[in-house]
Design a protein around this motif. Structure first.
Motif, short mmCIF file in Angstrom:
data_model
loop_
_atom_site.label_atom_id
_atom_site.label_comp_id
_atom_site.label_asym_id
_atom_site.label_seq_id
_atom_site.Cartn_x
_atom_site.Cartn_y
_atom_site.Cartn_z
N ARG A 191 29.20 -18.77 1.46
CA ARG A 191 28.77 -20.02 0.81
C ARG A 191 27.34 -19.96 0.29
O ARG A 191 27.00 -20.64 -0.68
CB ARG A 191 28.93 -21.18 1.78
N GLY A 192 26.49 -19.17 0.93
CA GLY A 192 25.11 -19.06 0.47
C GLY A 192 24.96 -18.30 -0.82
O GLY A 192 23.99 -18.49 -1.57
N LEU A 193 25.89 -17.41 -1.12
CA LEU A 193 25.85 -16.61 -2.34
C LEU A 193 26.59 -17.28 -3.49
O LEU A 193 26.31 -17.02 -4.67
CB LEU A 193 26.44 -15.22 -2.07
N ALA A 194 27.53 -18.17 -3.17
CA ALA A 194 28.38 -18.79 -4.19
C ALA A 194 27.59 -19.50 -5.29
O ALA A 194 27.93 -19.35 -6.48
CB ALA A 194 29.38 -19.73 -3.53
N PRO A 195 26.54 -20.30 -4.99
CA PRO A 195 25.80 -20.95 -6.08
C PRO A 195 25.15 -19.96 -7.05
O PRO A 195 25.05 -20.24 -8.25
CB PRO A 195 24.74 -21.79 -5.35
N VAL A 196 24.72 -18.81 -6.56
CA VAL A 196 24.10 -17.82 -7.43
C VAL A 196 25.15 -17.18 -8.33
O VAL A 196 24.92 -16.99 -9.53
CB VAL A 196 23.38 -16.74 -6.59
N VAL A 197 26.33 -16.87 -7.77
CA VAL A 197 27.42 -16.35 -8.59
C VAL A 197 27.79 -17.37 -9.66
O VAL A 197 28.04 -17.01 -10.82
CB VAL A 197 28.63 -16.00 -7.71
N GLY A 198 27.80 -18.65 -9.29
CA GLY A 198 28.14 -19.69 -10.25
C GLY A 198 27.13 -19.84 -11.37
O GLY A 198 27.48 -20.27 -12.48
N ALA A 199 25.86 -19.48 -11.11
CA ALA A 199 24.81 -19.61 -12.12
C ALA A 199 24.75 -18.43 -13.07
O ALA A 199 24.00 -18.45 -14.04
CB ALA A 199 23.45 -19.79 -11.44
N LEU A 200 25.51 -17.38 -12.78
CA LEU A 200 25.53 -16.20 -13.65
C LEU A 200 26.57 -16.41 -14.75
O LEU A 200 27.73 -16.71 -14.47
CB LEU A 200 25.88 -14.96 -12.83
N MET A 201 26.15 -16.26 -16.00
CA MET A 201 27.07 -16.43 -17.12
C MET A 201 28.12 -15.32 -17.16
O MET A 201 27.84 -14.19 -16.75
CB MET A 201 26.29 -16.41 -18.44
N PRO A 202 29.32 -15.61 -17.67
CA PRO A 202 30.28 -14.53 -17.91
C PRO A 202 29.65 -13.46 -18.81
O PRO A 202 29.00 -13.77 -19.81
CB PRO A 202 31.44 -15.25 -18.61
N GLY A 203 29.81 -12.21 -18.43
CA GLY A 203 29.16 -11.12 -19.13
C GLY A 203 27.77 -10.82 -18.63
O GLY A 203 27.15 -9.84 -19.05
N GLY A 204 27.25 -11.67 -17.74
CA GLY A 204 25.91 -11.48 -17.22
C GLY A 204 25.87 -10.50 -16.06
O GLY A 204 26.90 -10.09 -15.51
N ARG A 205 24.66 -10.13 -15.68
CA ARG A 205 24.46 -9.10 -14.64
C ARG A 205 23.52 -9.61 -13.57
O ARG A 205 22.53 -10.30 -13.87
CB ARG A 205 23.90 -7.82 -15.27
N ILE A 206 23.83 -9.25 -12.32
CA ILE A 206 22.98 -9.61 -11.18
C ILE A 206 22.56 -8.35 -10.45
O ILE A 206 23.30 -7.36 -10.40
CB ILE A 206 23.73 -10.56 -10.22
N LYS A 221 29.51 -10.06 -14.39
CA LYS A 221 30.45 -11.16 -14.17
C LYS A 221 31.55 -11.14 -15.21
O LYS A 221 31.30 -11.07 -16.41
CB LYS A 221 29.73 -12.51 -14.20
N HIS A 222 32.78 -11.20 -14.72
CA HIS A 222 33.94 -11.17 -15.59
C HIS A 222 34.44 -12.59 -15.87
O HIS A 222 34.02 -13.56 -15.23
CB HIS A 222 35.04 -10.31 -14.96
N GLY A 223 35.38 -12.68 -16.80
CA GLY A 223 35.87 -13.99 -17.22
C GLY A 223 36.56 -14.78 -16.13
O GLY A 223 36.63 -16.01 -16.19
N ASP A 224 37.12 -14.09 -15.12
CA ASP A 224 37.80 -14.79 -14.03
C ASP A 224 36.83 -15.30 -12.98
O ASP A 224 37.25 -15.89 -11.98
CB ASP A 224 38.84 -13.88 -13.39
N GLY A 225 35.53 -15.07 -13.18
CA GLY A 225 34.52 -15.55 -12.24
C GLY A 225 34.08 -14.53 -11.22
O GLY A 225 33.09 -14.74 -10.51
N ASP A 226 34.79 -13.40 -11.10
CA ASP A 226 34.39 -12.35 -10.17
C ASP A 226 33.23 -11.54 -10.74
O ASP A 226 33.14 -11.33 -11.95
CB ASP A 226 35.55 -11.39 -9.90
#
Length: 382
Positions: A191-206, A221-226
């Protein structure tokens, strides 16, 4: 007296290559202005306040060395401290050593025109480097501590840099979306990482480390959100992300028990006592297999002792003369030292652990799935 530019240019040449695109940004940042005061350990193990304005030469040496400078211990920022103050607790913010910032920025694959989030403002060094490279209009910096975001914003403004600063607990909510995210705090999985994954645009990199590990995770980040990527063959030690003024209190009562109790089980260990905080790959694998363990280590003369405690009430103590087999005491529902010895046996038997180079899939709920060959592990499932 040498100018700060001379020191900054020397630092830039030390931490980058001659053809690096980060050479000029580092040479142009007055790092000493971001760290006017800092904490250093004294001979007794306590904290001593250092004030740059009272010792210019020491200030230049510290600010333009490739080293991290502690700017906050517990809830006391060096800017607010008085001479003689003795803060208690763990370091809670720092100006990260520039060579590590460069490595993380390279892992982030920044490019012109891309929106960029610096997660973990600290003293503002990475934010400043990114502004010079990308343009400040593309840069946002976030920290849970309003003093840090305000101080960094004011200091960068004197350099003519005006990125956006946001004060937020990123483990709860992260406003905006970004094409690149680089984190210089260890993010908790789940749950602590989920907001950061959500803030990354599709096609973006972390690019980030995971809390209580030294693993650098990168992914797209892929189109399915993974987010799909890998554990880099590189490691870094960052502080855990905070949700308030200080880290959660240590398991004090359990730690005291680990220091003195006989335990439910006493055995002889198969491997020497090791300082896990400085054995990065072992520490990381322990967090993968037995998440949530807190550690302590001490050495007195030849006697080396390691302590392990877990929120579920488990604890372990291992002590030995030098590298001799340790006497191990353990208690609680898990056998923590036994879990560590399983990892060390695998390392000895196979020659390496399967962490570095592993494939990573981070789902939108922040759960990390690791795999390499026949090995699989999941982090962040509750």
């Amino acid at each position: 007296m040498d100018t700060w530019q001379h020191h900054a240019e020397r630092l830039a040449s030390h931490v980058t290559d001659p053809d690096s695109r980060w050479l000029d940004p580092i040479a142009r940042v007055a790092r000493h202005e971001l760290v006017p005061r800092w904490w250093e350990r004294d001979k007794t193990g306590g904290w001593q306040l250092r004030d740059g304005a009272t010792d210019h030469e020491a200030w230049m040496r510290a600010a333009y060395a490739d080293r991290s400078l502690i700017i906050r211990v517990g809830s006391l920022h060096a800017d607010d401290a008085k001479p003689g103050d003795q803060p208690h607790g763990m370091p809670t913010s720092s100006a990260t050593l520039p060579s590590l910032l460069v490595r993380m920025l390279r892992h982030g694959r920044l490019g012109p025109g891309l929106s960029f989030l610096d997660l973990g403002t600290g003293a503002g060094g990475l934010t400043a480097y990114a502004c010079h490279r990308l343009g400040d209009q593309h840069v946002t910096s976030v920290d849970v501590d309003p003093y840090l975001t305000n101080a960094a914003g004011a200091r960068l403004a004197t350099m003519g840099l005006h990125p956006e600063f946001v004060t937020a607990d990123v483990t709860d909510h992260l406003p905006g979306t970004y094409e690149r995210i680089v984190s210089t705090v260890g993010l908790p999985t789940g749950r602590g990482l989920a907001p950061v994954v959500g803030a990354l645009m599709p096609g973006g990199r972390i690019a980030t480390t995971l809390g209580r590990t030294c693993l650098i995770i990168t992914g797209w980040k892929h189109g399915d959100g993974d987010v799909i990527g890998q554990v880099e063959r590189d490691m870094a030690g960052f502080m855990l992300t905070r949700s308030g003024d200080d880290f959660p209190p240590a398991l004090a009562e359990l730690s005291a028990l680990a220091r003195d109790a006989g335990g439910e089980e006493t055995t002889t260990g198969g491997y020497p006592v090791v300082d896990l905080d400085n054995a990065w790959e072992l520490r990381s694998m322990l967090e993968v297999t037995t998440p949530g363990v807190e550690l302590a280590y001490e050495q007195r003369d030849r006697t080396r002792t390691a302590y392990m405690v877990h929120p579920d009430g488990s604890w372990a103590r291992a002590s030995a003369d030098g590298t001799n087999p340790p006497e191990v005491h353990q208690g609680g529902p898990q056998r923590l030292w036994t879990a560590l010895e399983r990892i060390r046996h695998r390392l000895n038997a196979e020659g390496s652990l399967p962490l570095l180079g592993a494939r990573v899939r981070i789902t939108p709920d922040g759960v990390c799935h690791l795999s390499r060959g026949n090995w699989h592990a999941t982090m962040g499932v509750r």
